[in-house]
Scaffold this motif. Sequence first.
Motif, mmCIF file in Angstrom:
data_model
loop_
_atom_site.group_PDB
_atom_site.id
_atom_site.type_symbol
_atom_site.label_atom_id
_atom_site.label_comp_id
_atom_site.label_asym_id
_atom_site.label_seq_id
_atom_site.Cartn_x
_atom_site.Cartn_y
_atom_site.Cartn_z
ATOM 1 N N ASN A 26 3.204 40.187 10.153
ATOM 2 C CA ASN A 26 2.309 41.334 9.992
ATOM 3 C C ASN A 26 1.764 41.830 11.316
ATOM 4 O OD1 ASN A 26 2.416 41.735 7.318
ATOM 5 N ND2 ASN A 26 0.593 40.533 6.810
ATOM 6 N N ASP A 27 1.401 40.899 12.170
ATOM 7 C CA ASP A 27 0.713 41.341 13.382
ATOM 8 C C ASP A 27 1.175 40.551 14.610
ATOM 9 O OD1 ASP A 27 -0.470 38.918 13.077
ATOM 10 O OD2 ASP A 27 -2.404 39.685 12.422
ATOM 11 N N VAL A 28 0.651 40.936 15.719
ATOM 12 C CA VAL A 28 1.018 40.348 17.002
ATOM 13 C C VAL A 28 0.798 38.845 17.007
ATOM 14 C CG1 VAL A 28 0.385 40.300 19.427
ATOM 15 C CG2 VAL A 28 0.512 42.465 18.224
ATOM 16 N N PHE A 29 -0.326 38.391 16.416
ATOM 17 C CA PHE A 29 -0.654 36.966 16.431
ATOM 18 C C PHE A 29 0.405 36.139 15.716
ATOM 19 C CE2 PHE A 29 -2.466 33.367 14.158
ATOM 20 C CZ PHE A 29 -2.945 32.614 15.218
ATOM 21 N N VAL A 30 0.754 36.584 14.492
ATOM 22 C CA VAL A 30 1.726 35.820 13.703
ATOM 23 C C VAL A 30 3.086 35.855 14.386
ATOM 24 C CG1 VAL A 30 2.859 35.611 11.461
ATOM 25 C CG2 VAL A 30 0.465 36.285 11.592
ATOM 26 N N ALA A 31 3.465 37.035 14.875
ATOM 27 C CA ALA A 31 4.760 37.163 15.543
ATOM 28 C C ALA A 31 4.854 36.206 16.719
ATOM 29 C CB ALA A 31 4.954 38.598 16.007
ATOM 30 N N ASP A 32 3.780 36.093 17.441
ATOM 31 C CA ASP A 32 3.785 35.270 18.643
ATOM 32 C C ASP A 32 3.644 33.790 18.308
ATOM 33 O OD1 ASP A 32 4.056 35.228 21.379
ATOM 34 O OD2 ASP A 32 1.898 34.926 21.651
ATOM 35 N N PHE A 33 2.871 33.460 17.234
ATOM 36 C CA PHE A 33 2.600 32.066 16.932
ATOM 37 C C PHE A 33 3.806 31.396 16.294
ATOM 38 C CE2 PHE A 33 0.705 28.508 14.621
ATOM 39 C CZ PHE A 33 0.007 27.937 15.668
ATOM 40 N N LYS B 245 -2.120 51.475 17.093
ATOM 41 C CA LYS B 245 -2.366 50.061 16.808
ATOM 42 C C LYS B 245 -1.067 49.376 16.443
ATOM 43 C CE LYS B 245 -7.125 50.372 15.437
ATOM 44 N NZ LYS B 245 -8.106 50.152 14.378
ATOM 45 N N ILE B 246 -0.021 49.650 17.208
ATOM 46 C CA ILE B 246 1.279 49.157 16.793
ATOM 47 C C ILE B 246 2.046 48.623 17.991
ATOM 48 C CG2 ILE B 246 2.587 51.286 17.104
ATOM 49 C CD1 ILE B 246 3.684 50.777 14.261
ATOM 50 N N LYS B 247 2.861 47.595 17.713
ATOM 51 C CA LYS B 247 3.786 47.100 18.732
ATOM 52 C C LYS B 247 5.093 46.770 18.048
ATOM 53 C CE LYS B 247 1.097 45.474 22.577
ATOM 54 N NZ LYS B 247 1.256 44.755 23.805
ATOM 55 N N LEU B 248 6.118 46.654 18.843
ATOM 56 C CA LEU B 248 7.406 46.236 18.303
ATOM 57 C C LEU B 248 7.589 44.761 18.673
ATOM 58 C CD1 LEU B 248 10.085 47.156 16.923
ATOM 59 C CD2 LEU B 248 11.000 47.425 19.224
ATOM 60 N N GLY C 41 15.060 40.091 12.855
ATOM 61 C CA GLY C 41 14.185 39.658 13.942
ATOM 62 C C GLY C 41 13.565 40.784 14.740
ATOM 63 N N VAL C 42 13.573 41.977 14.183
ATOM 64 C CA VAL C 42 12.940 43.112 14.859
ATOM 65 C C VAL C 42 12.010 43.772 13.851
ATOM 66 C CG1 VAL C 42 13.320 45.286 16.065
ATOM 67 C CG2 VAL C 42 15.044 43.477 16.182
ATOM 68 N N SER C 43 10.723 43.866 14.171
ATOM 69 C CA SER C 43 9.827 44.498 13.204
ATOM 70 C C SER C 43 8.625 45.105 13.905
ATOM 71 C CB SER C 43 9.354 43.472 12.161
ATOM 72 O OG SER C 43 8.678 42.430 12.817
ATOM 73 N N LEU C 44 7.989 46.034 13.181
ATOM 74 C CA LEU C 44 6.762 46.635 13.701
ATOM 75 C C LEU C 44 5.581 45.762 13.276
ATOM 76 C CD1 LEU C 44 7.442 50.393 12.966
ATOM 77 C CD2 LEU C 44 7.286 49.297 15.203
ATOM 78 N N VAL C 45 4.687 45.495 14.197
ATOM 79 C CA VAL C 45 3.517 44.673 13.879
ATOM 80 C C VAL C 45 2.261 45.385 14.353
ATOM 81 C CG1 VAL C 45 4.772 42.501 14.017
ATOM 82 C CG2 VAL C 45 3.697 43.428 16.067
ATOM 83 N N SER C 46 1.137 45.036 13.699
ATOM 84 C CA SER C 46 -0.117 45.655 14.149
ATOM 85 C C SER C 46 -0.695 44.829 15.283
ATOM 86 C CB SER C 46 -1.088 45.726 12.982
ATOM 87 O OG SER C 46 -1.625 44.454 12.761
ATOM 88 N N LEU C 47 -1.591 45.454 16.006
ATOM 89 C CA LEU C 47 -2.193 44.776 17.166
ATOM 90 C C LEU C 47 -3.098 43.637 16.726
ATOM 91 C CD1 LEU C 47 -3.135 47.443 19.814
ATOM 92 C CD2 LEU C 47 -1.574 45.527 20.027
#
Lengths: 355, 726
Positions: A231-238, A278-281, A349-355
Amino acid sequence: MTTKKIAVRFEKVSKIFDKDVVAVDNVSFSIEAGSLVTLLGPSGCGKTTILRMVAGLEFPSKGKIFIENEDVSLLPATKRDVSMVFQSYALFPHMNVAQNVAYGLKASSVPKDEIDSRTEEVLKLVGLTGFDKRLPSELSGGQQQRVAVSRALVLKPQVLLFDEPLSNLDAKLRRQVREEIRDIQQQLHLSVIYVTHDQEEALAVSDRVIVMRNASIAQSGTPFELYETPNDVFVADFIGDANLLDINILSIKGDLAEISLGNNKKLTLPHKGLVQNKIKLAVRPESIFLLDQDKDAYLQGTVAKISYLGSHLEYLINTKLGQLFVKDKNVLRPFSAGSDVWIGLAKHGVSLVSL
Amino acid sequence: MNRVVLRWMLLGLVGYLLLPWYVLEDGFWGFSWLFSGGFIFDGGYAPAWAQVLFFEKSWLAPLPLFLLLPLAGYKRSSSDPIFSSSLLIAGVGGLGCLVIQGLSIGIDGWEFSFLNDLFGPLSIRQFGMGYGAVAVALPFLFFLTQGIAARGAIRGDVFVVGSIGLIMALIVTFIFFPLSHILVSALENEGGIFSLWSFFDRFASQGIWGLKCLYGGGRCGVAWNSLLLALLVGVSTTFLGFLFALVATRSGFKRVRLLKSLAVLPIITPPFVISLSLILLFGLSGTVTLFISDLLGITPSRWLYGLPGIWLAQVLAYTPIAFLVMIGVVEGVSPSLEEAAMTLRAGKWKTFIDISFPLMRPGLANAFLIGFIESMADFGNPMVLGGNYDVLSTEIFFSIVGSQNDQGRAATLAIVLLFFTLSAFYLQRRWLGKKSYVTVTGKGDSGVHPPLPTAIKPIIYSITLFWLLFTLVVYFMILFGSFVETWGLDNSLTFKHYVTAFSAGLDQRGIYFDGSAWNSFFTTISIATIAAPLTAAIGLLTAYLLVRQKFRGLAIFEFGTMLSFAIPGTVIGISYILAFNVPPIELTATGSILVLCFIFRNMPVGVRAGVAAMSQLDKNLDEASLTLGGNSWYSFRNIILPLLRPAIVAALVYSFVRAITAISAVIFLVSSEYDMATSYIIGRVENNDYGLAIAYSTVLIIFMLLAVLALQFIVGKRNLGRRLRR
């Protein structure tokens, strides 16, 4: 799906320590009977506190906890049908293996013969037959861990809790024990809540994963959902590694957004209702493949650094969107440092996530 | 409503209907009333209901109402508000009733004059509470705690809330209640009327605060005397303790264990024994005195009796304690810090001055404060060596014993003494608590402490060696002196003193003990034997609550339990006399008052042993037990107690030994029937019967040494099974 029993349900639960330390903040979730659910998050995110509230070692400051639809919010640990495997195992050092395992049965006044037969049965299940007269200090780490598991299992609890059960084992053993735990859980159809900070462990054993951040739930879903569509940057990174890129939304058609990374080729992805600022790839390192020409490329860059890791190569690529981290399985044809490369993207493995 | 409530209710009813309500004249263990048959109609023995019906004690009538009130919660679950409310009302109402009637109606009717004005004079008197009252008070206390638990306090844990309630009730009854009597006595004038003026009058007296000694003529006030002595002793013991710690850790000295075992000496030595030995050495007919007067022709003087003597005795007595504190601190300074300084080109001396010493400073302050408090509280040494140098602890004793019998003055002095020790205690906890630099971490620290700078090595060695030899000589003199006929006059060797004190024999009726010391010896042993398990139990339970439970008021609870550390024995003694001489709790001249005094004097020992041991037990162990379905009482019995066995043994032995060596509080509380060894010895000293006193002291020291050795033997064995995986 709708008829599945719910083993544990949290309803807007908060836990506040010492008046102002919020350990758990307004958390709601439910856990299906017979499933293994992992609470995953960095240290201090409140996952262990949630586990302890299920066990009855802490009471919620606000909200309600249900176990099999019974409100247990203020029921002390002793009276809950829940067992826990502790991070330190917490084996009673003055009792031998059999006494440790039988402790819970004794405390609830089960008849002697039944205690013996159940103890024997569960020790057989975890492969510790013949060890019943040993003291915990005479066992290896892995064996101690199994005693801790069988001590919890023998009570046939409605819910079984694991608090980072593998953290005291070495890496090789860890993989083996986690498979054993998963096997027993499937075999006995247990409802399990499992706390860990190791994302690989979480992905490997869970039916569902609840990712925690700062005392609240960041996202929950199957391991596949979390890895593929965070969903968001945190989950994507964690969970796993992710390259997080600033991008521009060109247009929106229904659920899909069209995005440009710089080159002419456009990318189309579900926008999940996110807005431009408020978006990142998020791009997984293994979802990037490196091309030696402009064709089918989304972006251009130069190789800054390259490391050889046996199973794959790792690149750092400088682009105008920032530095990209890339894992490339193609170890035979490495790009040399300083050379120009073009960036292609896989379908997953490519998705839009919120900040 | 559950079985536990019913059981307490049953106890309460037994207490109300069957047991004698008031304290018995023939003592706690007197059971003649049981066999007298008609005890119900005897005002001294009758149970409460009979007191109401036949002896006009109408104020005892409402108690059964409160006892039966929890029946309102019959067959209701513990989360039902009616259940908890009925318990709360019963507990508060019952306890309130008991306390109010106990405090307001005493041996002469009304205790407070305003009640006299309100209700008219009361001709009925009542005595102290006895079995019946205790059996009724306990259910009320536990009704209250069960009600609180049912309201959700501490996760509804009945055992934990009940334990907190019990300990708090005990602390209030046996520490705060007696202390409040000191305050009251200090504020009353001779006629027993409350008067702030008389307090200030006494407080400001020349006897306490006078400074005459500074500008010649007369003596200074006792407060200044005590303060000066305590400061000197604090500084000296800290200094010596520090030097010993340096020698033990930084000089390649191999026998650290031996040095550490010397620290057990003050624990097993009755406090005045060192004074006795000093008298043998430096008194008017002391060995050293005679030797020097022969050699140099100096007339023997009484210099020992006064500040120098008390100072010397206390420094000898308390240096080992300072050493124990300091060795922890000196070892605690991480060697890698010192090694870091040395790799930065600091020499040994500079490293010591700039790095090591500043890190040890909080430890020095701590050792100083402990020495200060010990010296302030010491009674035995000033009693024997004081001469004309009066200090607070002895002055309190002399104000209440003998011709003066001035309770107000004693209470005022006690307040001054309490002020000093509590201030030091407060400083130690608040100020040092935040400033500890002890740098022991979980990480392995393989460095080695640098040796002492060569320049000061010889000085430190000679001081410590001298002091060590001196201490050994002092202890040797005790042993030797007990075999000498009359010290200084007739130096022939004899067993006379042992025979006088401990002669025993066998005749046709069996073994008889006709030595003069047997009576006090047996009393001491039996009182200490009764007190030790109770002390250990209360101390360990308190430690469990402090370490394992979190509840509102934990800090106050902890402060209350550790407070008796800082209360000098003399203050406890005087407060027990003042408080327990009259109803509602009459204990003077019984064995019980000694037992109670020891329990609450020595409770911190048990608490500390328990806290230290319990902090090493993984908290997950009891939590594991809880999640496995054992309630907190079950876990406490099956997990914590077995794992605490070494701490239990230690608490038992130390409270036993401390009960034997205690003197300061005891001397107020002994009676002809219950005489204790220490007070008996002090009595011999006052009669100049040094031989017997010393012989008796030797026996006590050896007896306690055996006890401590037995302890170390047992604990050493037990430790093996306690390996814990982290």
